[in-house]
Design an enzyme around this catalytic site. Structure first.
Site, PDB file in Angstrom:
ATOM      1  N   HIS A 208      -5.959  -9.235  -1.780  1.00 33.18           N
ATOM      2  CA  HIS A 208      -5.863  -9.702  -0.405  1.00 33.18           C
ATOM      3  C   HIS A 208      -7.253 -10.599  -0.294  1.00 33.18           C
ATOM      4  O   HIS A 208      -8.094 -10.464  -1.048  1.00 33.18           O
ATOM      5  CB  HIS A 208      -6.254  -8.381   0.422  1.00 33.18           C
ATOM      6  CG  HIS A 208      -5.388  -7.440   0.317  1.00 33.18           C
ATOM      7  ND1 HIS A 208      -5.097  -6.551  -0.843  1.00 33.18           N
ATOM      8  CD2 HIS A 208      -4.145  -7.078   1.166  1.00 33.18           C
ATOM      9  CE1 HIS A 208      -4.146  -5.620  -0.711  1.00 33.18           C
ATOM     10  NE2 HIS A 208      -3.587  -5.882   0.494  1.00 33.18           N
TER      11      HIS A 208
ATOM     12  N   ASN B  86       2.052   3.094  10.702  1.00 27.40           N
ATOM     13  CA  ASN B  86       1.342   3.551  11.862  1.00 27.40           C
ATOM     14  C   ASN B  86       1.781   2.736  13.241  1.00 27.40           C
ATOM     15  O   ASN B  86       2.300   1.583  13.007  1.00 27.40           O
ATOM     16  CB  ASN B  86      -0.149   3.360  11.734  1.00 27.40           C
ATOM     17  CG  ASN B  86      -0.497   1.938  11.488  1.00 27.40           C
ATOM     18  OD1 ASN B  86      -0.504   1.267  10.292  1.00 27.40           O
ATOM     19  ND2 ASN B  86      -0.937   1.178  12.504  1.00 27.40           N
TER      20      ASN B  86
ATOM     21  N   HIS C 228      -3.354   0.884  -4.763  1.00 22.58           N
ATOM     22  CA  HIS C 228      -2.678  -0.281  -5.910  1.00 22.58           C
ATOM     23  C   HIS C 228      -3.227  -0.097  -7.047  1.00 22.58           C
ATOM     24  O   HIS C 228      -4.283  -0.336  -7.187  1.00 22.58           O
ATOM     25  CB  HIS C 228      -3.370  -1.570  -4.993  1.00 22.58           C
ATOM     26  CG  HIS C 228      -2.828  -1.959  -3.764  1.00 22.58           C
ATOM     27  ND1 HIS C 228      -1.707  -3.009  -3.387  1.00 22.58           N
ATOM     28  CD2 HIS C 228      -3.007  -1.537  -2.457  1.00 22.58           C
ATOM     29  CE1 HIS C 228      -1.600  -3.077  -2.070  1.00 22.58           C
ATOM     30  NE2 HIS C 228      -2.356  -2.208  -1.578  1.00 22.58           N
TER      31      HIS C 228
ATOM     32  N   HIS D 230      -6.666   4.080   6.525  1.00 21.80           N
ATOM     33  CA  HIS D 230      -5.909   3.523   5.166  1.00 21.80           C
ATOM     34  C   HIS D 230      -5.197   4.713   4.546  1.00 21.80           C
ATOM     35  O   HIS D 230      -4.143   4.852   4.101  1.00 21.80           O
ATOM     36  CB  HIS D 230      -6.914   3.012   4.064  1.00 21.80           C
ATOM     37  CG  HIS D 230      -5.821   2.231   3.206  1.00 21.80           C
ATOM     38  ND1 HIS D 230      -5.383   1.371   3.364  1.00 21.80           N
ATOM     39  CD2 HIS D 230      -6.069   2.658   1.920  1.00 21.80           C
ATOM     40  CE1 HIS D 230      -4.739   0.915   2.215  1.00 21.80           C
ATOM     41  NE2 HIS D 230      -5.611   1.693   1.292  1.00 21.80           N
TER      42      HIS D 230
ATOM     43  N   SER E 162       0.965  -1.263  -0.103  1.00 17.05           N
ATOM     44  CA  SER E 162       0.102   0.085   0.039  1.00 17.05           C
ATOM     45  C   SER E 162       0.686   1.141   0.082  1.00 17.05           C
ATOM     46  O   SER E 162       1.777   1.530   0.929  1.00 17.05           O
ATOM     47  CB  SER E 162      -0.797  -0.023   1.221  1.00 17.05           C
ATOM     48  OG  SER E 162      -1.921  -0.942   1.121  1.00 17.05           O
TER      49      SER E 162
ATOM     50  N   MET F  19      -2.267  -7.344   6.419  1.00 19.77           N
ATOM     51  CA  MET F  19      -3.106  -8.055   5.983  1.00 19.77           C
ATOM     52  C   MET F  19      -2.733  -8.947   4.649  1.00 19.77           C
ATOM     53  O   MET F  19      -3.493  -9.044   3.846  1.00 19.77           O
ATOM     54  CB  MET F  19      -4.522  -7.444   5.743  1.00 19.77           C
ATOM     55  CG  MET F  19      -4.945  -6.467   6.794  1.00 19.77           C
ATOM     56  SD  MET F  19      -6.267  -5.194   6.668  1.00 19.77           S
ATOM     57  CE  MET F  19      -6.334  -4.706   7.863  1.00 19.77           C
ATOM     58  N   SER F  20      -1.440  -8.878   4.522  1.00 24.21           N
ATOM     59  CA  SER F  20      -0.827  -9.348   3.257  1.00 24.21           C
ATOM     60  C   SER F  20       0.322 -10.107   3.315  1.00 24.21           C
ATOM     61  O   SER F  20       0.607 -10.538   4.556  1.00 24.21           O
ATOM     62  CB  SER F  20      -0.779  -8.311   2.351  1.00 24.21           C
ATOM     63  OG  SER F  20       0.263  -7.526   2.597  1.00 24.21           O
TER      64      SER F  20
ATOM     65  N   TYR G 126      -9.370 -10.003   2.007  1.00 20.68           N
ATOM     66  CA  TYR G 126     -10.540  -9.136   2.485  1.00 20.68           C
ATOM     67  C   TYR G 126     -11.303  -8.935   1.173  1.00 20.68           C
ATOM     68  O   TYR G 126     -12.371  -8.477   1.200  1.00 20.68           O
ATOM     69  CB  TYR G 126     -10.325  -8.361   3.197  1.00 20.68           C
ATOM     70  CG  TYR G 126      -9.304  -7.168   2.946  1.00 20.68           C
ATOM     71  CD1 TYR G 126      -9.609  -6.490   1.747  1.00 20.68           C
ATOM     72  CD2 TYR G 126      -7.995  -7.159   3.431  1.00 20.68           C
ATOM     73  CE1 TYR G 126      -8.842  -5.347   1.651  1.00 20.68           C
ATOM     74  CE2 TYR G 126      -7.056  -6.328   2.932  1.00 20.68           C
ATOM     75  CZ  TYR G 126      -7.728  -5.438   2.003  1.00 20.68           C
ATOM     76  OH  TYR G 126      -6.812  -4.338   1.644  1.00 20.68           O
ATOM     77  N   GLU G 127     -10.581  -8.777   0.047  1.00 23.67           N
ATOM     78  CA  GLU G 127     -11.120  -8.472  -1.332  1.00 23.67           C
ATOM     79  C   GLU G 127     -12.361  -9.545  -1.781  1.00 23.67           C
ATOM     80  O   GLU G 127     -12.995  -9.273  -2.654  1.00 23.67           O
ATOM     81  CB  GLU G 127     -10.099  -8.336  -2.129  1.00 23.67           C
ATOM     82  CG  GLU G 127      -9.451  -6.922  -1.965  1.00 23.67           C
ATOM     83  CD  GLU G 127      -8.330  -6.623  -2.911  1.00 23.67           C
ATOM     84  OE1 GLU G 127      -8.662  -6.101  -3.987  1.00 23.67           O
ATOM     85  OE2 GLU G 127      -6.975  -7.119  -2.872  1.00 23.67           O
TER      86      GLU G 127
ATOM     87  N   ALA H 246       2.758  -2.411   4.019  1.00 21.15           N
ATOM     88  CA  ALA H 246       2.626  -1.356   4.872  1.00 21.15           C
ATOM     89  C   ALA H 246       2.169  -2.017   6.045  1.00 21.15           C
ATOM     90  O   ALA H 246       1.141  -2.553   5.960  1.00 21.15           O
ATOM     91  CB  ALA H 246       1.739  -0.323   4.368  1.00 21.15           C
TER      92      ALA H 246
END
Length: 300
Positions: A101, A258, A79, A272, A48, A234-235, A103-104, A131
């Site tokens: 991902h 973060n 992306h 995000h 990201s 998440m990846s 979650y997509e 990220a």
């Protein structure tokens, strides 16, 4: 730009082929290979806000994901969603400008399918970036963490990109992962970071993957910290596991965008937009870092 002839990514849906099969991956690889003169040695996956790394490629052939047969399509802001093949400092590379991902809505094997395409295109080494949230108390926003190990939380419930029938042409059914992240490449990364004056932001640690798309709860983060996790995201793990399975040597790093919130009532929200903004601020350092890594990795 490559001549993609307006193809779609639905070839395996329109046939009787198993969507996970070697033959389906070979269709994607052949589509790319017949439309470019480049034969990549090293693959790069951009996380990201890090898609600007693709600016490094000289005179690339460009393949939007939605024009590659059987390829998934990225839906996440930050992306871009395309493959680039070209030379980076005279080293032939392939860059994923945007990843996929769970979650997509994609199965984990599908999120990692492009790595198998890279393997069939001749890639032997890969750099994976993401990220990540900084969970280690000593980490600061903007730090770069080299991943030395991971905790695959989805894998605890057999949510694994290699779940299902195994094709020996990619790799063995059972394989070790104790040395998944190449120690030699991590040593090289420390050397490159020192050459670039990044000693103050270089870290090394353990990355944990969660499913998303929500950010983690305080309780989840406290548990992960006790487990020895330094960064969360998440990846990445589907791609690195599949790369290791098929014999590609792996270097991976997290840009800490973060700090994880581990106390209630902090009134701080992770979002995000913040992730992308930090990625853009660190973009020039990452470009220089990846460039030097590619050149040095090509010689060993």
């Amino acid at each position: 730009m490559a001549d993609n002839n307006n193809h779609t990514n639905s070839a395996c849906v329109e046939s009787n082929m198993d969507p996970m099969s070697y033959d389906v991956v070979a269709v994607s690889a052949e589509f790319i290979q017949t439309r470019t003169k480049y034969r990549p040695e090293i693959g790069i996956i951009c996380g990201s806000g890090l898609g600007g790394l693709a600016d490094l490629v000289d005179k690339p052939d460009i393949f939007p994901y939605n024009q590659i047969p059987n390829f998934p399509v990225s839906t996440v802001p930050g992306h871009v969603g395309r493959l680039l093949l070209g030379n980076l400092e005279k080293v032939p590379v392939i860059i994923m400008q945007g990843r996929f991902h769970a979650y997509e809505g994609y199965e984990l094997w599908k999120t990692a399918m492009p790595v198998r395409v890279m393997k069939l295109l001749g890639v032997q080494k890969i750099i994976v970036t993401n990220a990540g949230g900084g969970l280690n108390k000593g980490f600061q926003v903007g730090d770069i963490m080299f991943i030395k190990d991971h905790i695959n939380l989805p894998g605890f419930s057999c949510q694994n990109p290699l779940r299902g029938p195994n094709d020996e042409r990619f790799g063995p059914r059972f394989f070790p992962t104790n040395d998944l992240y190449c120690h030699e490449y991590r040593q090289l990364a420390r050397q490159v970071g020192q050459e670039l004056g990044l000693q103050g932001v270089m870290r090394e640690g353990v990355y944990a993957m969660l499913g998303g798309p929500n950010y983690e709860t305080v309780a989840e983060l406290k548990m992960l910290r006790k487990m020895g996790v330094d960064s969360v995201g998440m990846s990445t793990l589907p791609e690195t596991i599949v790369a290791h399975h098929c014999g590609i040597k792996v270097f991976a790093c997290s840009l800490i965008t973060n700090k994880c919130i581990v106390e209630y009532g902090s009134d701080i929200d992770t979002n995000h937009e913040e992730v992308i903004e930090v990625g853009l601020r660190r973009a020039e350092d990452l470009k220089q870092f990846v460039t030097k890594m590619i050149v040095k990795m090509s010689t060993i």
